[in-house]
Write a protein that holds these residues in place. Structure first.
Motif, short mmCIF file in Angstrom:
data_model
loop_
_atom_site.label_atom_id
_atom_site.label_comp_id
_atom_site.label_asym_id
_atom_site.label_seq_id
_atom_site.Cartn_x
_atom_site.Cartn_y
_atom_site.Cartn_z
N TYR A 141 0.83 -1.21 0.00
CA TYR A 141 0.00 0.00 0.00
C TYR A 141 0.87 1.26 0.00
CZ TYR A 141 -3.29 -3.38 2.05
OH TYR A 141 -4.06 -4.48 2.30
N PHE A 173 -3.93 12.78 9.36
CA PHE A 173 -4.88 11.88 8.70
C PHE A 173 -4.12 10.93 7.77
CE2 PHE A 173 -8.50 13.56 10.50
CZ PHE A 173 -8.59 14.93 10.34
N ARG A 220 1.04 -6.23 3.94
CA ARG A 220 0.47 -7.24 4.81
C ARG A 220 0.30 -8.54 4.04
NH1 ARG A 220 -5.83 -6.04 6.49
NH2 ARG A 220 -6.71 -5.60 4.44
N ARG A 270 -5.72 -10.27 3.35
CA ARG A 270 -6.85 -9.64 4.01
C ARG A 270 -6.95 -10.12 5.46
NH1 ARG A 270 -11.28 -10.51 -0.85
NH2 ARG A 270 -10.14 -9.29 -2.40
N LEU A 271 -7.41 -9.24 6.30
CA LEU A 271 -7.69 -9.51 7.72
C LEU A 271 -6.41 -9.73 8.53
CD1 LEU A 271 -10.83 -11.80 7.38
CD2 LEU A 271 -10.72 -9.32 7.60
N SER A 285 -15.44 -6.60 9.63
CA SER A 285 -14.97 -7.97 9.86
C SER A 285 -14.07 -8.00 11.09
CB SER A 285 -14.18 -8.47 8.65
OG SER A 285 -15.02 -8.53 7.52
N ASN A 286 -13.21 -7.01 11.17
CA ASN A 286 -12.40 -6.86 12.36
C ASN A 286 -11.99 -5.40 12.50
OD1 ASN A 286 -9.96 -6.24 10.96
ND2 ASN A 286 -9.50 -8.39 10.69
N GLN A 309 -8.57 -3.00 13.85
CA GLN A 309 -7.18 -3.00 14.28
C GLN A 309 -6.86 -1.66 14.93
OE1 GLN A 309 -4.75 -4.01 10.86
NE2 GLN A 309 -5.83 -5.94 10.51
N TYR A 312 -3.53 0.90 15.97
CA TYR A 312 -2.13 1.22 15.72
C TYR A 312 -1.73 2.40 16.59
CZ TYR A 312 -2.42 -1.67 11.51
OH TYR A 312 -2.59 -2.72 10.64
N PHE A 336 1.42 -1.64 14.62
CA PHE A 336 0.25 -2.44 14.99
C PHE A 336 0.26 -2.75 16.49
CE2 PHE A 336 -3.04 -5.53 14.37
CZ PHE A 336 -2.73 -6.61 15.17
N GLN A 357 -5.59 -6.66 17.14
CA GLN A 357 -6.72 -6.86 16.25
C GLN A 357 -7.86 -7.50 17.04
OE1 GLN A 357 -6.62 -8.23 11.93
NE2 GLN A 357 -7.08 -10.16 12.93
N PHE A 382 -4.55 5.18 16.30
CA PHE A 382 -5.47 5.02 15.17
C PHE A 382 -6.23 3.71 15.29
CE2 PHE A 382 -4.09 8.39 12.35
CZ PHE A 382 -2.75 8.58 12.65
N ASP A 427 -11.59 -3.06 9.06
CA ASP A 427 -11.31 -4.02 7.99
C ASP A 427 -12.63 -4.71 7.64
OD1 ASP A 427 -8.53 -6.31 7.55
OD2 ASP A 427 -10.20 -5.81 6.22
N ALA A 437 -12.81 -6.95 5.18
CA ALA A 437 -12.37 -8.10 4.38
C ALA A 437 -12.07 -7.72 2.93
CB ALA A 437 -13.38 -9.24 4.43
N GLY A 438 -12.03 -6.42 2.67
CA GLY A 438 -11.56 -5.98 1.37
C GLY A 438 -10.05 -5.88 1.39
N ASN A 439 -9.50 -5.29 0.36
CA ASN A 439 -8.05 -5.18 0.31
C ASN A 439 -7.50 -4.05 1.17
OD1 ASN A 439 -6.49 -7.04 -1.06
ND2 ASN A 439 -7.18 -6.31 -3.05
N MET A 440 -8.34 -3.11 1.54
CA MET A 440 -7.84 -1.92 2.21
C MET A 440 -8.47 -1.71 3.57
SD MET A 440 -7.43 0.84 -0.91
CE MET A 440 -8.93 0.56 -1.82
N LEU A 441 -7.62 -1.27 4.52
CA LEU A 441 -8.12 -0.82 5.81
C LEU A 441 -8.60 0.61 5.68
CD1 LEU A 441 -5.29 -2.00 8.24
CD2 LEU A 441 -7.58 -2.95 8.03
N PHE A 499 -8.75 3.84 7.93
CA PHE A 499 -8.25 4.38 9.18
C PHE A 499 -9.13 5.51 9.69
CE2 PHE A 499 -4.09 2.60 10.25
CZ PHE A 499 -3.85 1.82 9.13
N GLY A 518 -9.42 9.03 12.04
CA GLY A 518 -8.60 10.23 12.00
C GLY A 518 -7.51 10.27 13.05
#
Lengths: 112, 110
Positions: A33, A42, A94, A97-98, B30-31, B33, B35, B45, B48, B88, B92, B94-98, B100, B102
């Protein structure tokens, strides 16, 4: 050994220039990423790259282009730099996923 | 699209006081996290949470995931100067991106 590394750490350049930031991860992760962190902290996702599949955040100008020569590298090229591009750019990876993300140390870009 | 809101944006505490930051998602996750980013550093990290209503502890840090899996909190008991940084949450789905939040910037006065 550094898990996720970025170069350069600092980048100072003039408006209108083109620059690249490099990222490498030695974790064997499938997904990488690019994030932009502004002065207010942000964290904005810019790109996700997973097994040659590129997912672009629609709000990212097309002056930004990620390039992935292989699974361990995801570079960020920026054309025609603008003042508003000044920020810290983080690379992350990572396993899938997850899972947790591992961030690089960041590249502080200053556009004058 | 999914949005993750985090409050407060800033928090000043006296060393020894407790601290809590809250995270709310516009969609079921889904979950979630968490940080921590120290000043001048990069996000690292912490933990989770996956299950509805889950509570996890790491020493003085307590993390909770809401029953509906749309909100979460991080509570620090008896803050120390080493707790300084920005916390932060990241959703998630379960897609490709978290996604975050603010962030909450914690400052601790010795």
């Amino acid at each position: 050994d550094t898990a996720v590394s970025q170069t350069p750490k600092y980048l100072v350049t003039q408006m209108g220039n083109d620059k690249s930031i490099k990222c490498e991860q030695n974790l064997g992760h499938d997904t990488m990423y690019w994030y932009k962190q502004d002065s207010k902290k942000f964290l904005k996702i810019m790109f996700s790259y997973n097994n040659k599949e590129l997912i672009i955040n629609e709000t990212v100008p097309n002056r930004f282009s990620p390039k992935s020569p292989d699974k361990a590298h995801l570079n960020l090229h920026i054309n025609s730099l603008e003042l508003g591009d000044s920020a810290v750019y983080f690379c992350a990876s990572r396993p899938g996923r997850l899972y947790e993300q591992f961030f690089g140390p960041g590249t502080r870009l200053t556009v004058l | 699209g999914q949005q993750v809101m985090q409050i407060p944006q800033y928090q000043h505490v006296q060393e020894g006081e407790d601290f809590t930051t809250y995270c709310n998602s516009s969609t079921t996750l889904s979950n979630i996290q968490w940080y921590k980013q120290r000043p001048g550093g990069h996000p690292v990290f912490l933990i989770q949470l996956v299950k509805s209503g889950e509570v996890k502890k790491q020493k003085r840090l307590t993390f909770q995931f809401g029953e509906a899996k749309k909100n979460s909190s991080l509570h620090i008991t008896a803050t120390q100067t080493t707790d300084v940084g920005t916390y932060f949450c990241a959703g998630d789905n379960a897609g490709n991106m978290l996604t975050f939040g603010g962030g909450t910037r914690l400052m601790v006065k010795p």
